[in-house]
Motif scaffolding. Structure first.
Motif, PDB file in Angstrom:
ATOM      1  N   TRP A 101       0.684  -1.216  -0.133  1.00 32.01           N
ATOM      2  CA  TRP A 101       0.100   0.015  -0.024  1.00 32.01           C
ATOM      3  C   TRP A 101       0.944   1.240   0.056  1.00 32.01           C
ATOM      4  N   LEU A 102       1.869   1.262   0.713  1.00 35.81           N
ATOM      5  CA  LEU A 102       2.813   2.433   0.832  1.00 35.81           C
ATOM      6  C   LEU A 102       3.451   2.598  -0.387  1.00 35.81           C
ATOM      7  N   ASN A 103       4.028   1.612  -0.963  1.00 37.69           N
ATOM      8  CA  ASN A 103       4.566   1.674  -2.196  1.00 37.69           C
ATOM      9  C   ASN A 103       3.749   2.238  -3.407  1.00 37.69           C
ATOM     10  N   ARG A 104       2.684   1.710  -3.403  1.00 38.01           N
ATOM     11  CA  ARG A 104       1.303   2.383  -4.358  1.00 38.01           C
ATOM     12  C   ARG A 104       1.089   3.954  -4.147  1.00 38.01           C
ATOM     13  N   HIS A 105       1.019   4.221  -2.685  1.00 38.98           N
ATOM     14  CA  HIS A 105       0.304   5.397  -2.595  1.00 38.98           C
ATOM     15  C   HIS A 105       1.506   6.568  -2.077  1.00 38.98           C
ATOM     16  N   GLU A 106       2.654   6.224  -1.790  1.00 36.81           N
ATOM     17  CA  GLU A 106       3.735   7.154  -1.434  1.00 36.81           C
ATOM     18  C   GLU A 106       3.967   8.236  -2.699  1.00 36.81           C
ATOM     19  N   PRO A 107       4.024   7.620  -3.740  1.00 36.71           N
ATOM     20  CA  PRO A 107       4.259   8.881  -4.921  1.00 36.71           C
ATOM     21  C   PRO A 107       3.200   9.727  -5.043  1.00 36.71           C
ATOM     22  N   ARG A 108       1.937   9.212  -4.841  1.00 37.54           N
ATOM     23  CA  ARG A 108       0.747  10.380  -5.016  1.00 37.54           C
ATOM     24  C   ARG A 108       0.797  11.344  -3.732  1.00 37.54           C
ATOM     25  N   LEU A 109       1.193  10.859  -2.718  1.00 35.51           N
ATOM     26  CA  LEU A 109       1.234  11.737  -1.435  1.00 35.51           C
ATOM     27  C   LEU A 109       2.387  12.767  -1.568  1.00 35.51           C
ATOM     28  N   ARG A 110       3.457  12.107  -2.176  1.00 31.55           N
ATOM     29  CA  ARG A 110       4.700  13.179  -2.304  1.00 31.55           C
ATOM     30  C   ARG A 110       4.151  14.112  -3.524  1.00 31.55           C
ATOM     31  N   GLN A 111       3.664  13.408  -4.741  1.00 33.24           N
ATOM     32  CA  GLN A 111       3.181  14.642  -5.685  1.00 33.24           C
ATOM     33  C   GLN A 111       2.334  15.760  -5.332  1.00 33.24           C
ATOM     34  N   ARG A 112       1.349  15.150  -4.726  1.00 30.58           N
ATOM     35  CA  ARG A 112       0.176  16.040  -3.921  1.00 30.58           C
ATOM     36  C   ARG A 112       0.814  17.341  -3.088  1.00 30.58           C
ATOM     37  N   SER A 113       1.743  16.875  -2.575  1.00 30.27           N
ATOM     38  CA  SER A 113       2.539  17.873  -1.364  1.00 30.27           C
ATOM     39  C   SER A 113       3.317  19.049  -2.308  1.00 30.27           C
ATOM     40  N   GLN A 114       4.041  18.273  -3.255  1.00 30.54           N
ATOM     41  CA  GLN A 114       4.804  19.041  -4.119  1.00 30.54           C
ATOM     42  C   GLN A 114       4.050  19.760  -5.121  1.00 30.54           C
ATOM     43  N   LEU A 115       2.986  19.325  -5.342  1.00 34.35           N
ATOM     44  CA  LEU A 115       1.945  20.227  -6.406  1.00 34.35           C
ATOM     45  C   LEU A 115       1.408  21.402  -5.530  1.00 34.35           C
ATOM     46  N   GLU A 116       1.015  21.227  -4.183  1.00 35.48           N
ATOM     47  CA  GLU A 116       0.488  22.367  -3.463  1.00 35.48           C
ATOM     48  C   GLU A 116       1.633  23.405  -3.361  1.00 35.48           C
ATOM     49  N   LEU A 117       2.944  23.015  -2.916  1.00 33.68           N
ATOM     50  CA  LEU A 117       3.786  23.796  -2.908  1.00 33.68           C
ATOM     51  C   LEU A 117       4.102  24.731  -4.212  1.00 33.68           C
ATOM     52  N   HIS A 118       4.078  24.140  -5.254  1.00 27.93           N
ATOM     53  CA  HIS A 118       4.165  24.488  -6.560  1.00 27.93           C
ATOM     54  C   HIS A 118       2.907  25.626  -7.066  1.00 27.93           C
ATOM     55  N   LEU A 119       1.951  25.241  -6.640  1.00 26.63           N
ATOM     56  CA  LEU A 119       0.751  26.217  -6.796  1.00 26.63           C
ATOM     57  C   LEU A 119       0.721  27.476  -6.098  1.00 26.63           C
ATOM     58  N   HIS A 120       1.360  27.163  -4.957  1.00 33.27           N
ATOM     59  CA  HIS A 120       1.541  28.484  -3.966  1.00 33.27           C
ATOM     60  C   HIS A 120       2.701  29.348  -4.630  1.00 33.27           C
ATOM     61  N   ARG A 121       3.708  28.646  -5.073  1.00 34.80           N
ATOM     62  CA  ARG A 121       4.766  29.248  -5.851  1.00 34.80           C
ATOM     63  C   ARG A 121       4.316  30.261  -6.962  1.00 34.80           C
ATOM     64  N   GLU A 122       3.661  29.459  -7.730  1.00 35.52           N
ATOM     65  CA  GLU A 122       3.053  30.213  -9.131  1.00 35.52           C
ATOM     66  C   GLU A 122       2.098  31.292  -8.802  1.00 35.52           C
ATOM     67  N   ARG A 123       1.385  31.317  -7.576  1.00 35.53           N
ATOM     68  CA  ARG A 123       0.413  32.445  -7.431  1.00 35.53           C
ATOM     69  C   ARG A 123       1.189  33.598  -6.724  1.00 35.53           C
ATOM     70  N   SER A 124       2.298  33.335  -6.612  1.00 33.91           N
ATOM     71  CA  SER A 124       3.168  34.526  -5.904  1.00 33.91           C
ATOM     72  C   SER A 124       3.742  35.318  -6.870  1.00 33.91           C
ATOM     73  N   ALA A 125       3.391  36.632  -7.273  1.00 33.88           N
ATOM     74  CA  ALA A 125       3.805  37.458  -8.205  1.00 33.88           C
ATOM     75  C   ALA A 125       5.455  37.885  -7.789  1.00 33.88           C
ATOM     76  N   ASN A 126       5.659  38.047  -6.425  1.00 34.93           N
ATOM     77  CA  ASN A 126       6.962  38.472  -6.108  1.00 34.93           C
ATOM     78  C   ASN A 126       7.881  37.212  -6.351  1.00 34.93           C
ATOM     79  N   TYR A 127       7.413  36.150  -6.046  1.00 34.29           N
ATOM     80  CA  TYR A 127       8.400  34.927  -6.048  1.00 34.29           C
ATOM     81  C   TYR A 127       8.665  34.768  -7.569  1.00 34.29           C
ATOM     82  N   ARG A 128       7.747  34.986  -8.581  1.00 32.87           N
ATOM     83  CA  ARG A 128       8.018  34.682 -10.065  1.00 32.87           C
ATOM     84  C   ARG A 128       9.031  35.788 -10.416  1.00 32.87           C
ATOM     85  N   LYS A 129       8.623  37.295 -10.043  1.00 32.20           N
ATOM     86  CA  LYS A 129       9.632  38.255 -10.241  1.00 32.20           C
ATOM     87  C   LYS A 129      11.193  37.850  -9.865  1.00 32.20           C
ATOM     88  N   VAL A 130      11.439  37.318  -8.714  1.00 33.79           N
ATOM     89  CA  VAL A 130      12.755  37.232  -8.279  1.00 33.79           C
ATOM     90  C   VAL A 130      13.262  35.916  -9.214  1.00 33.79           C
TER      91      VAL A 130
END
Length: 190
Positions: A101-130
């Motif tokens: 179960w862990l081997n099947r779901h770990e990539p999804r959990l990791r990807q979901r967390s990274q996607l949340e960080l990526h979306l937050h990063r892309e919503r930030s105009a200041n971050y994109r400028k820098v």
């Protein structure tokens, strides 16, 4: 014998500061919104903490599975009776199911967390400028990431690429607009 006038050094990119600056070149200058930067700090920290918490939970689950699997061997070897075989078999099947179960779901959990960080990063105009200033100015940049951005906002100075002497400086003297300057120190002729 007349000497030709000495032409001052002109950098390929950026603008040279005054002679008192001892060979500092401003490669890029970006203006940030201070209100948004202050509010983004919390969001970035929360997203990074969420990702780290997810990774710690996965590691803890793997450790528990390993401890249960290792603890099964003495249980099996030190006891006698048919019932111990049933318990041992159930533990082995449970460990196998948990690892699968862990081997099947770990990539999804990791990807979901990274996607949340990526979306937050892309919503930030200041971050994109820098990020864009770093990407297009520095020849071989260390990757601009959330940690460097937060360090820039906290410490007001980030070493982007030490071998080239490139530094990002944050000027917060103006409350209406913060300036980020990406500067490089030119090596002095000996």
């Amino acid at each position: 014998m007349t000497l030709a006038p000495v032409m001052p050094f002109v950098p390929k990119y950026g603008q040279m500061l005054s002679p008192e600056a001892n060979g500092i070149v401003v490669l890029e200058e970006v203006v940030l919104d201070p209100v948004a930067a202050r509010s983004e700090q919390h969001g970035f920290r929360a997203a990074m903490a969420s990702f780290a918490l997810t990774m710690r939970r996965i590691l803890a689950l793997r450790l528990v599975i390993a401890i249960v699997a290792i603890a099964n061997l003495p249980l099996f070897l030190l006891n006698t009776g048919w019932w111990i075989y049933a318990i041992s078999l159930a533990v082995v099947v449970g460990v196998h199911a948990a690892v699968s179960w862990l081997n099947r779901h770990e990539p999804r959990l990791r990807q979901r967390s990274q996607l949340e960080l990526h979306l937050h990063r892309e919503r930030s105009a200041n971050y994109r400028k820098v990020r864009d200033a770093v990407k297009y100015v520095i020849d071989a940049p260390a990757r601009m990431n959330e940690s460097l951005y937060l360090e820039l906002l906290a410490a007001k100075r980030v070493a982007l690429h030490l071998t080239m002497g490139t530094v990002a400086l944050l000027d917060t003297s103006d409350d209406a607009a913060w300036k980020v300057q990406i500067v490089r120190e030119l090596p002095q002729a000996a």
